[in-house]
Design an enzyme around this catalytic site. Structure first.
Site, PDB file in Angstrom:
ATOM      1  N   GLY A 137       0.824  -1.210   0.000  1.00 28.75           N
ATOM      2  CA  GLY A 137       0.000   0.000   0.000  1.00 28.75           C
ATOM      3  C   GLY A 137       0.853   1.252   0.000  1.00 28.75           C
ATOM      4  NE  ARG A 176      -5.029   5.212  -1.073  1.00 29.32           N
ATOM      5  CZ  ARG A 176      -6.337   5.191  -1.199  1.00 29.32           C
ATOM      6  NH1 ARG A 176      -6.972   6.245  -1.669  1.00 29.32           N
ATOM      7  NH2 ARG A 176      -7.033   4.120  -0.850  1.00 29.32           N
ATOM      8  CG  ASN A 188       0.751   1.181   4.903  1.00 32.43           C
ATOM      9  OD1 ASN A 188       0.400   1.904   5.846  1.00 32.43           O
ATOM     10  ND2 ASN A 188       0.505   1.501   3.639  1.00 32.43           N
ATOM     11  CE1 TYR A 213      -8.653   0.265   9.005  1.00 31.69           C
ATOM     12  CE2 TYR A 213      -8.905   1.139  11.231  1.00 31.69           C
ATOM     13  CZ  TYR A 213      -8.180   1.039  10.057  1.00 31.69           C
ATOM     14  OH  TYR A 213      -6.982   1.709   9.935  1.00 31.69           O
ATOM     15  CB  ALA A 272     -12.698  -6.510  15.159  1.00 32.26           C
ATOM     16  CE  LYS A 332      -5.416  -1.506  10.079  1.00 29.60           C
ATOM     17  NZ  LYS A 332      -4.202  -1.745   9.271  1.00 29.60           N
ATOM     18  CB  ILE A 387      -2.828  10.012  10.138  1.00 29.59           C
ATOM     19  CG1 ILE A 387      -2.225   9.354  11.389  1.00 29.59           C
ATOM     20  CG2 ILE A 387      -1.725  10.480   9.189  1.00 29.59           C
ATOM     21  CD1 ILE A 387      -1.289  10.233  12.181  1.00 29.59           C
TER      22      ILE A 387
END
Length: 247
Positions: free
Chosen positions: A8, A11, A92, A155, A157, A159, A188
């Site tokens: 990834g 960007r 990532n 998401y 969970a 992570k 971010i």
């Protein structure tokens, strides 16, 4: 020269990490799935500054493609740099989904799981033979594993699962001299989940001790340090890079 693979990398945090690693002397392989032009732009930025980088297509959510990717990776590294093996891996790649639990579909759930947990698990497994002694793996997790935020349950969970997996990887790979850590960004300024509008950014800034949201390069510097000798005695840790978010 040491070499690092960053998934990834077209960007956001991935692109900033690629640029920061190249600045520190790494040969960088960054992957992309849908944004070839953006990935090549990152490669160009690195090369203009005297660094070395290539971009390769990879769908982290498609475990069935990992064998072909590894073969292509070995070939490209041989052609480009006459090199074999990796000194770093940054898991990532990812995307966001903002839906309350009651509206999440099975397809959405599976998509997030494949990219954020299953993909990193099996990609790391597939690339493990290429990782040299004293190499480093960094898994990108999220401050949402610590601070419950409505709408990001799947998401967060997955992570959280990746954060646990980090410790198990560190335990099992330690005999090979491979360190494994996770970096957990807070708010971010990236395009994840559609990016930040002014109202949302102001809210997040008000919840952060330093009074603002972070920038991708601020996370990238931490990731890069974990890949170098500066992080040589850091292992099995989750490092939150969030400016004091919800403390």
């Amino acid at each position: 020269m040491k070499h690092v693979l960053i998934t990834g990398g077209s960007r956001g945090i991935g692109a900033s990490t690629a640029i920061e690693c190249a600045r520190r002397g790494f040969g960088v392989i960054l992957t992309w799935n849908s944004q070839a032009d953006a990935a090549e732009s990152v490669v160009d930025r690195i090369k203009v500054r005297g660094g070395k980088a290539i971009a390769m297509k990879l769908d982290v959510g498609d475990v069935g493609g990992f064998d072909l990717f590894r073969t292509a990776l070995e070939q490209e590294m041989k052609i480009q740099w006459n090199a074999a093996g990796l000194d770093g891996l940054v898991n990532n790649a990812g995307y966001g989904l903002f839906n309350p639990i009651e509206t999440v579909t099975e397809a959405q759930f599976d998509g997030l799981m494949n990219v954020h947990l299953k993909g990193p698990f099996f990609l790391t497994q597939k690339l493990l033979p290429l990782l040299r002694k004293d190499s480093s793996i960094v898994n990108l997790t999220s401050a949402t594993t610590r601070v419950a935020t409505a709408g990001v349950a799947p998401y967060a969970a997955f992570k959280g699962g990746l954060e646990v997996l980090t410790r198990y990887m560190a335990k099992e790979f330690g005999g090979r001299g491979i360190r494994v850590n996770s970096v957990s960004p807070g708010p971010i300024r990236t395009e994840l989940g559609g990016g930040l509008n002014d109202e949302f950014e102001s809210l997040l800034a008000s919840q952060t001790a330093l009074g603002r949201v972070g920038e991708p390069h601020e996370v990238a510097r931490v990731i890069a340090s974990l890949l170098t000798d500066d992080g040589g005695w850091i292992n099995a840790q989750s490092i939150e890079v969030a400016g004091g978010y919800n403390i």
